[in-house]
Design a protein around this motif. Structure first.
Motif, PDB file in Angstrom:
ATOM      1  N   THR A 110       0.824  -1.201   0.000  1.00 24.78           N
ATOM      2  CA  THR A 110       0.000   0.000   0.000  1.00 24.78           C
ATOM      3  C   THR A 110       0.861   1.256   0.000  1.00 24.78           C
ATOM      4  OG1 THR A 110      -0.102  -0.049   2.420  1.00 24.78           O
ATOM      5  CG2 THR A 110      -1.841  -1.185   1.226  1.00 24.78           C
ATOM      6  N   PRO A 111       0.399   2.329  -0.676  1.00 21.63           N
ATOM      7  CA  PRO A 111       1.188   3.568  -0.699  1.00 21.63           C
ATOM      8  C   PRO A 111       1.251   4.249   0.652  1.00 21.63           C
ATOM      9  CG  PRO A 111      -0.964   3.906  -1.710  1.00 21.63           C
ATOM     10  CD  PRO A 111      -0.849   2.434  -1.448  1.00 21.63           C
ATOM     11  N   LYS A 112       0.235   4.035   1.464  1.00 18.72           N
ATOM     12  CA  LYS A 112       0.207   4.591   2.814  1.00 18.72           C
ATOM     13  C   LYS A 112       0.177   3.451   3.828  1.00 18.72           C
ATOM     14  CE  LYS A 112      -2.477   8.030   3.765  1.00 18.72           C
ATOM     15  NZ  LYS A 112      -3.704   8.847   3.928  1.00 18.72           N
ATOM     16  N   LYS A 113       0.805   3.692   4.957  1.00 14.47           N
ATOM     17  CA  LYS A 113       0.800   2.722   6.055  1.00 14.47           C
ATOM     18  C   LYS A 113       0.417   3.474   7.331  1.00 14.47           C
ATOM     19  CE  LYS A 113       4.471  -0.161   4.057  1.00 14.47           C
ATOM     20  NZ  LYS A 113       5.843  -0.699   4.262  1.00 14.47           N
ATOM     21  N   LEU A 114      -0.873   3.641   7.510  1.00 14.25           N
ATOM     22  CA  LEU A 114      -1.335   4.339   8.698  1.00 14.25           C
ATOM     23  C   LEU A 114      -1.207   3.412   9.904  1.00 14.25           C
ATOM     24  CD1 LEU A 114      -4.531   6.194   7.414  1.00 14.25           C
ATOM     25  CD2 LEU A 114      -2.185   7.034   7.585  1.00 14.25           C
ATOM     26  N   GLY A 115      -0.642   3.936  10.964  1.00 15.87           N
ATOM     27  CA  GLY A 115      -0.439   3.109  12.146  1.00 15.87           C
ATOM     28  C   GLY A 115      -0.032   3.952  13.336  1.00 15.87           C
ATOM     29  N   LEU A 116       0.306   3.258  14.404  1.00 14.22           N
ATOM     30  CA  LEU A 116       0.636   3.889  15.676  1.00 14.22           C
ATOM     31  C   LEU A 116       2.104   3.681  16.018  1.00 14.22           C
ATOM     32  CD1 LEU A 116      -2.424   2.698  17.803  1.00 14.22           C
ATOM     33  CD2 LEU A 116      -2.180   4.876  16.606  1.00 14.22           C
ATOM     34  N   HIS A 162       5.020  -0.779  31.189  1.00 15.99           N
ATOM     35  CA  HIS A 162       3.618  -0.826  30.786  1.00 15.99           C
ATOM     36  C   HIS A 162       3.566  -1.020  29.273  1.00 15.99           C
ATOM     37  CE1 HIS A 162       2.562   0.431  34.800  1.00 15.99           C
ATOM     38  NE2 HIS A 162       3.394   1.460  34.689  1.00 15.99           N
ATOM     39  N   PHE A 163       2.892  -2.073  28.860  1.00 16.06           N
ATOM     40  CA  PHE A 163       2.929  -2.494  27.452  1.00 16.06           C
ATOM     41  C   PHE A 163       1.525  -2.486  26.858  1.00 16.06           C
ATOM     42  CE2 PHE A 163       2.841  -5.955  24.272  1.00 16.06           C
ATOM     43  CZ  PHE A 163       3.732  -5.417  23.366  1.00 16.06           C
ATOM     44  N   PRO A 164       1.142  -1.435  26.114  1.00 17.96           N
ATOM     45  CA  PRO A 164      -0.159  -1.413  25.441  1.00 17.96           C
ATOM     46  C   PRO A 164      -0.177  -2.395  24.267  1.00 17.96           C
ATOM     47  CG  PRO A 164       0.759   0.802  25.693  1.00 17.96           C
ATOM     48  CD  PRO A 164       1.861  -0.165  25.969  1.00 17.96           C
ATOM     49  N   ARG A 165      -1.308  -3.030  24.087  1.00 18.77           N
ATOM     50  CA  ARG A 165      -1.427  -4.042  23.027  1.00 18.77           C
ATOM     51  C   ARG A 165      -2.744  -3.847  22.277  1.00 18.77           C
ATOM     52  NH1 ARG A 165      -4.023  -8.906  22.825  1.00 18.77           N
ATOM     53  NH2 ARG A 165      -4.463  -8.906  25.069  1.00 18.77           N
ATOM     54  N   SER A 166      -2.652  -3.824  20.968  1.00 13.20           N
ATOM     55  CA  SER A 166      -3.830  -3.758  20.097  1.00 13.20           C
ATOM     56  C   SER A 166      -3.413  -4.291  18.733  1.00 13.20           C
ATOM     57  CB  SER A 166      -4.364  -2.321  19.995  1.00 13.20           C
ATOM     58  OG  SER A 166      -3.388  -1.461  19.431  1.00 13.20           O
ATOM     59  N   CYS A 167      -4.316  -4.207  17.764  1.00 10.11           N
ATOM     60  CA  CYS A 167      -3.984  -4.690  16.423  1.00 10.11           C
ATOM     61  C   CYS A 167      -2.829  -3.873  15.852  1.00 10.11           C
ATOM     62  CB  CYS A 167      -5.204  -4.582  15.510  1.00 10.11           C
ATOM     63  SG  CYS A 167      -4.864  -5.063  13.800  1.00 10.11           S
ATOM     64  N   LEU A 168      -1.893  -4.548  15.196  1.00  8.26           N
ATOM     65  CA  LEU A 168      -0.705  -3.890  14.650  1.00  8.26           C
ATOM     66  C   LEU A 168      -0.832  -3.583  13.161  1.00  8.26           C
ATOM     67  CD1 LEU A 168       1.979  -6.044  16.481  1.00  8.26           C
ATOM     68  CD2 LEU A 168       1.030  -3.851  17.172  1.00  8.26           C
ATOM     69  N   HIS A 169      -1.947  -3.980  12.537  1.00  7.68           N
ATOM     70  CA  HIS A 169      -2.206  -3.698  11.127  1.00  7.68           C
ATOM     71  C   HIS A 169      -1.009  -4.100  10.258  1.00  7.68           C
ATOM     72  CE1 HIS A 169      -5.968  -1.637  12.097  1.00  7.68           C
ATOM     73  NE2 HIS A 169      -5.322  -1.153  13.142  1.00  7.68           N
ATOM     74  N   PRO A 192       4.561  -5.937  11.152  1.00  4.90           N
ATOM     75  CA  PRO A 192       3.552  -5.035  11.730  1.00  4.90           C
ATOM     76  C   PRO A 192       3.851  -3.581  11.412  1.00  4.90           C
ATOM     77  CG  PRO A 192       5.008  -5.919  13.427  1.00  4.90           C
ATOM     78  CD  PRO A 192       5.313  -6.676  12.185  1.00  4.90           C
ATOM     79  N   THR A 193       2.804  -2.837  11.128  1.00  4.46           N
ATOM     80  CA  THR A 193       2.959  -1.411  10.849  1.00  4.46           C
ATOM     81  C   THR A 193       3.250  -0.633  12.128  1.00  4.46           C
ATOM     82  OG1 THR A 193       1.483  -1.545   8.939  1.00  4.46           O
ATOM     83  CG2 THR A 193       1.825   0.630   9.901  1.00  4.46           C
ATOM     84  N   ASN A 194       2.539  -0.941  13.190  1.00  2.00           N
ATOM     85  CA  ASN A 194       2.766  -0.252  14.458  1.00  2.00           C
ATOM     86  C   ASN A 194       4.162  -0.541  14.987  1.00  2.00           C
ATOM     87  OD1 ASN A 194       0.101   0.392  14.131  1.00  2.00           O
ATOM     88  ND2 ASN A 194      -0.589  -0.447  16.083  1.00  2.00           N
ATOM     89  N   LYS A 195       4.772   0.477  15.575  1.00  2.89           N
ATOM     90  CA  LYS A 195       6.117   0.348  16.127  1.00  2.89           C
ATOM     91  C   LYS A 195       6.104   0.661  17.619  1.00  2.89           C
ATOM     92  CE  LYS A 195       7.471  -0.131  11.847  1.00  2.89           C
ATOM     93  NZ  LYS A 195       7.742  -1.488  11.293  1.00  2.89           N
ATOM     94  N   TYR A 196       7.079   0.095  18.322  1.00  2.33           N
ATOM     95  CA  TYR A 196       7.261   0.358  19.748  1.00  2.33           C
ATOM     96  C   TYR A 196       8.610   1.039  19.960  1.00  2.33           C
ATOM     97  CZ  TYR A 196       3.254  -2.549  20.967  1.00  2.33           C
ATOM     98  OH  TYR A 196       1.985  -3.054  21.099  1.00  2.33           O
ATOM     99  N   LEU A 197       8.606   2.110  20.741  1.00  8.63           N
ATOM    100  CA  LEU A 197       9.845   2.796  21.093  1.00  8.63           C
ATOM    101  C   LEU A 197      10.326   2.264  22.429  1.00  8.63           C
ATOM    102  CD1 LEU A 197       8.903   6.480  20.165  1.00  8.63           C
ATOM    103  CD2 LEU A 197       9.892   4.696  18.699  1.00  8.63           C
TER     104      LEU A 197
END
Length: 310
Positions: free
Chosen positions: A8-14, A142-149, A269-274
């Motif tokens: 996909t041209p865009k990768k919207l995520g968190l 503290h580790f938030p978890r949801s769909c990573l798309h 996964p699109t979502n990243k963790y710092l």
């Protein structure tokens, strides 16, 4: 089997900053509030205030206790099964700096280290010395978890009806509930536990990345972001296009070394963790003695000072 679209041209995520997340669960509550506005909403609950509430959560926050990390990075002890590291707290990659104190105590001190001298006076003293040398003090993650798309989501490819699909325009993974038969194959295929079954509707549910918000032109532009991002009090959650290297989220990932969750599985996964920034334990220093000028004291206090100083 459902086919995936081309890249996909865009990768919207968190982008989720584990350094600033305080585990307040505001993201989970805001997500629940936005997506549960009525029985026909994406997150309907049955008897939410009863003795046995049932329902679905798109966001969850887990907390882990991390052991201290030693100062001596050049001679790290071998890890043991008792270690509590970042990798144990969610397989967040190789940015965990080390080992627990249990493994450290199992290793003999080097001859040239201060522990070699202290250890000769008893095992208890040796343990206290190791704890005192901790460069990374024990902390709570503290580790938030949801769909990573994910770019290559297994939950989509196993769906027999095409209910699970990935949008070609922005990479968001969604569920078409009109085609879902509640077989739960997607929940078994997802290694991140992002799919949940709604016993109220008999279909599978997942994070939509608040697609009804981010494309809603009736909302002010500042509010066109997921509810979890807008509600986070510490700004630990960031939203944007991770396919654009010039976007704020992409620059943040590059600066802080953002990682994929369980990247070895290959789902991208699109979502990243710092990762959390290193923390140093404050050195134990004795408080400076306060000088008392007895000449300026009243006679009674000078007498009391002489009595107590004997």
């Amino acid at each position: 089997m459902t086919m995936l679209p081309p890249p996909t041209p865009k990768k919207l995520g968190l982008v989720i900053d584990l350094d600033t997340c305080v585990g307040c669960h505001a993201c989970a509550v805001a997500c629940k509030e936005w997506n549960a506005g009525g029985f026909s909403a994406p997150l309907p609950d049955e008897k939410p205030y009863g003795n046995a509430p049932t329902g679905v959560w798109f966001n969850r926050v887990h907390s882990y206790e991390l052991a201290a990390v030693l100062v001596d990075d050049e001679h790290p002890p071998a890890p043991s099964e008792s270690d509590t590291s970042m990798r144990d707290a969610g397989h967040l990659g190789d940015f965990d700096r080390g080992v627990g104190l249990d493994a450290a105590r199992a290793q003999p001190p080097r001859p040239d280290s201060p522990d070699a001298v202290v250890a000769t006076s008893g095992s208890a003293c040796g343990s206290m010395s190791i704890a005192a040398e901790a460069a990374q003090p024990a902390m709570t993650l503290h580790f938030p978890r949801s769909c990573l798309h994910c770019e290559e989501p297994a939950c989509v490819t196993v769906c027999p009806t095409g209910a699970s699909y990935k949008r070609a325009e922005d990479g968001i993974v969604l569920v078409d509930e009109s085609r879902c038969i509640g077989c739960k194959l997607c929940s078994w295929a997802c290694p991140y536990g992002a799919r949940e079954y709604s016993s109220v509707e008999g279909v599978m549910k997942k994070c939509t990345l608040c697609i009804d918000r981010i494309y809603n032109e009736n909302l002010p532009e500042a509010e066109r972001q997921p509810a979890c991002v807008q509600a986070c009090p510490t700004r630990a959650r960031h939203f944007g296009d991770l396919a654009d290297p010039q976007s704020k989220v992409s620059k943040l990932v590059a600066e802080r070394g953002g990682v994929d969750l369980m990247a070895e599985l290959g789902y991208k996964p699109t979502n990243k963790y710092l990762p959390p920034r290193p923390r140093r334990a404050a050195p134990a220093t004795a408080a400076p003695a306060e000088a008392l000028d007895t000449a300026v004291l009243p006679p009674v206090l000078r007498w009391l000072d002489r009595v107590l100083s004997r």
